[in-house]
Design an enzyme around this catalytic site. Structure first.
Site, short mmCIF file in Angstrom:
data_model
loop_
_atom_site.label_atom_id
_atom_site.label_comp_id
_atom_site.label_asym_id
_atom_site.label_seq_id
_atom_site.Cartn_x
_atom_site.Cartn_y
_atom_site.Cartn_z
N ARG B 130 -3.20 -6.25 -10.46
CA ARG B 130 -2.84 -6.65 -9.09
C ARG B 130 -1.34 -6.49 -8.82
NH1 ARG B 130 -6.30 -11.05 -10.50
NH2 ARG B 130 -8.44 -10.52 -9.95
N LYS B 152 4.93 2.69 1.01
CA LYS B 152 3.60 3.23 1.31
C LYS B 152 3.12 4.03 0.11
CE LYS B 152 3.50 3.74 6.32
NZ LYS B 152 3.28 4.72 7.41
N GLU B 194 13.61 16.18 7.43
CA GLU B 194 13.50 14.71 7.53
C GLU B 194 14.88 14.06 7.58
OE1 GLU B 194 10.67 12.93 7.86
OE2 GLU B 194 9.06 14.26 7.19
N LYS B 235 16.07 4.79 6.60
CA LYS B 235 14.66 4.46 6.38
C LYS B 235 14.53 3.00 5.98
CE LYS B 235 10.21 5.51 4.81
NZ LYS B 235 9.26 6.51 4.39
N GLU B 245 4.44 -1.61 9.31
CA GLU B 245 4.20 -0.68 10.41
C GLU B 245 3.37 -1.26 11.53
OE1 GLU B 245 2.85 3.20 9.35
OE2 GLU B 245 3.70 4.01 11.18
N ARG B 249 8.58 0.78 13.02
CA ARG B 249 8.45 1.80 11.97
C ARG B 249 7.83 3.08 12.51
NH1 ARG B 249 6.93 0.48 5.68
NH2 ARG B 249 6.82 2.61 4.93
N ASN B 253 7.88 8.47 12.89
CA ASN B 253 6.94 9.55 13.18
C ASN B 253 7.49 10.57 14.17
OD1 ASN B 253 4.90 8.65 11.46
ND2 ASN B 253 4.16 7.20 13.00
N HIS B 256 6.28 14.04 14.12
CA HIS B 256 5.15 14.08 13.20
C HIS B 256 3.80 14.24 13.89
CE1 HIS B 256 8.08 13.08 10.20
NE2 HIS B 256 7.19 12.97 9.24
N HIS B 260 1.84 17.10 12.40
CA HIS B 260 0.56 16.94 11.71
C HIS B 260 -0.51 17.84 12.33
CE1 HIS B 260 1.59 12.68 10.01
NE2 HIS B 260 1.90 13.64 9.17
N HIS B 275 4.93 20.55 5.22
CA HIS B 275 5.11 19.36 6.06
C HIS B 275 6.44 19.36 6.82
CE1 HIS B 275 4.83 15.19 7.36
NE2 HIS B 275 6.00 14.95 6.78
#
Lengths: 375, 375
Positions: B130, B152, B194, B235, B245, B249, B253, B256, B260, B275
């Site tokens: 955990r 993330k 980025e 960031k 998020e 946050r 994007n 993005h 995407h 990407h």
């Protein structure tokens, strides 16, 4: 809307964990009211139910009906019953069902079953989209008073039990006390051992109440609801103080160190010993060991054994049928469970009924000698 | 103890997330100093390193040496390079290695590689017992300025990318800027997109600085360290404000949503579009679309395109080689990415360089018409 089947005796335990706070509702006929209770608290319109092949024929249709009546779209997945389901494969199956049902963050995963289903479904809910809502509908006494509260989730691996998982608190727990009538007496007793544990940890009045009222708890009715509510509140209190188990939460392991070792010694063969039975013997041993260390009176150990024995639980190692491995192997199991540091073990000991405490300096040699004598 | 190879130009970014706070250390030769830096901060004596077959021959031996010199016992697992490794099977392999190495809560999982390795190893670290400690040693520019910061983690499923995972903050990030010399120019440029993004979100002075200093960033030296440090700080600032998020946050994007969609349109074929290239085109489109909505000046879009183009990044849809599906299919990809509510999309728009904002009421029909014209 479904009309509530009964409400007067319902009990509510609130778990105040800040933004992860949630309610535990305890009462008879709760599954038939699930849709109403969920709608009253959560916004989502979809649910994915994880259950097992034993529970499905008993309660799935009733739950689906209740959800549908209250406008919650639900799908379900039925997994094999038993510990083996708590595996990577089980997790992959559960998460696939949840994703195929397009469960989003505000929708819910529902666990309908005992501890195995709850641990697995909770893990799935904790990792789909990095966490979606999770509702526990525990159908065993053990799950109602223990595993459904507290947010521990997990699966087993070849390296040991519950080694993979997350902390993911439920958003709601619905404990339907009527479903416990379908448990075998042995399974009910095993769950009852954990109820007794809360009295032994720090509630001497609750232990006394159980000595006087246990028959009514077994028969059902308001005393059963009361006992489960007190147990959930006790667990919630500990979890709120120590959500991630860095300190006080260890008290919940009273009886579990010896218990786990006995479970391992019987190779988790449930025909010989189930978890709650191991805990029952373990709690008696913990009191006897505390008496041996002059921390508590031997009378307390006697009183604990008398009560557990009266309800039909095993209370000594020799109550386990069949042969057991040498004591040194029990010690190895204990050492693996709790890290040994320079020959010292962390153990839950007691100064008497309801006066348990965490001791982190118990000599392994003392435990070994004690176990030798107790066989 | 290893002597630090170089320190004068090192930068430290602290991420103040309460009990999950951590440091990001940025500097040249950081892998050779990993043991020293880890020892200075964490207590554990064991580590399990997850890496991939591209990174292993370049840096694994150096890292193992550094750990060993400073008394940290380490094992490693080398996985195939590429997105396919972010799977249930990859996760099972990683967690098995970590458990076999007997990593406890205070020991660490180390990710040595790019975003794929970081996402997978972080997920493994988040679920073993955990949650155990996690150290990121990102070896791509994209991972150093983006994926290694923020917590993330995740894997892909047949239902989509990153649909399973947890939030699990690292305990330490070591960004070795010298390793970026081994990246292909195309991969470096893709990560650089980025870096530019942070200027465009809310740091107009940083964008101007990049226009003037980008060549030195590409060549290495203090400007590269500076650019990466500013990006990590940017960031970190957003993550601290909105760890899970739910709001701000989303600004990360920028570019993005279009990006995407273009990645999906090229079926994630990295020979056609990676990407960062999708993000580059997406950022230009976001500025052009904002100009079209009379929110920003067309000159800003022109300035963004000019800079990205100067460093060698694509800036328009027609820069992508080969044929693309109909615009409606791009829209479908956008709609799947961002939930459409009653024909409205959530989009990151801008009022000019460094003035981005979250708009949650952009008509899907406007986006469709804009895309038709931009092809």
């Amino acid at each position: 809307m479904n009309a509530p089947a009964s409400r007067a005796d319902d009990r509510l335990v609130h778990v105040p964990l800040g933004e992860r706070a949630y309610d535990i509702l305890i009462g008879s006929g709760m599954i038939g009211r699930a849709g109403v209770e969920i709608n009253a608290r959560l916004r989502g319109r979809r649910a994915a139910i994880i259950t097992d092949e034993h529970v499905e024929p008993l309660y799935l249709a009733q739950l689906m009906d209740s959800l549908q009546t209250d406008g919650i779209e639900a799908v379900s997945l039925t997994l094999p019953a038993g510990e083996k389901t708590k595996s990577m494969d089980g997790l992959a199956a559960a998460t696939d069902t949840v994703l195929a049902a397009r469960i989003e963050r505000n929708d819910a995963v529902i666990a309908l079953g005992g501890g195995v289903v709850g641990d697995l479904a909770g893990f799935a809910a904790g990792i789909v989209r990095r966490g979606v809502r999770f509702i526990q509908i525990p159908t065993s006494l053990l799950a109602q008073v223990d595993s459904s509260v507290g947010g521990k989730t997990g699966i087993n691996t070849r390296h040991g039990k519950n080694l993979l998982g997350v902390f993911h608190q439920p958003d709601l727990v619905l404990a339907d006390t009527a479903v416990l009538d379908s448990l075998s007496p042995r399974e009910f007793r095993a769950g009852y051992a954990e109820v007794v544990k809360y009295g032994l940890i720090d509630k001497p009045y609750f232990f006394r109440w159980l000595e006087n009222n246990w028959k009514k708890v077994f028969e059902g009715g308001p005393e059963r609801i009361e006992a489960i509510a007190i147990s959930c509140q006790a667990k919630a209190d500990v979890v709120v103080e120590d959500e991630r188990e860095t300190g006080r939460r260890a008290l919940l392991n009273l009886g579990h160190t010896f218990g786990h070792a006995l479970e391992a010694a019987t190779e988790y063969d449930s025909s010989r010993l189930v978890h709650g039975e191991g805990v029952a013997i373990g709690m008696v041993l913990a009191h006897q060991f505390s008496a041996r260390l002059n921390l508590a009176s031997p009378d307390d150990a006697q009183r604990v054994a008398a009560h557990l024995s009266e309800v039909g639980l095993p209370t000594k190692i020799s109550d386990i049928e069949g042969s057991l491995p040498p004591t040194q192997m029990l010690m190895d199991a204990i050492a693996q469970d709790k890290k040994v540091k320079s020959g010292k073990l962390t153990f839950i000991l007691t100064r008497g009924i309801g006066q348990s405490f965490v001791a982190d300096d118990v000599p392994a040699s003392e435990v070994l000698r004690f176990l030798e004598e107790m066989r």
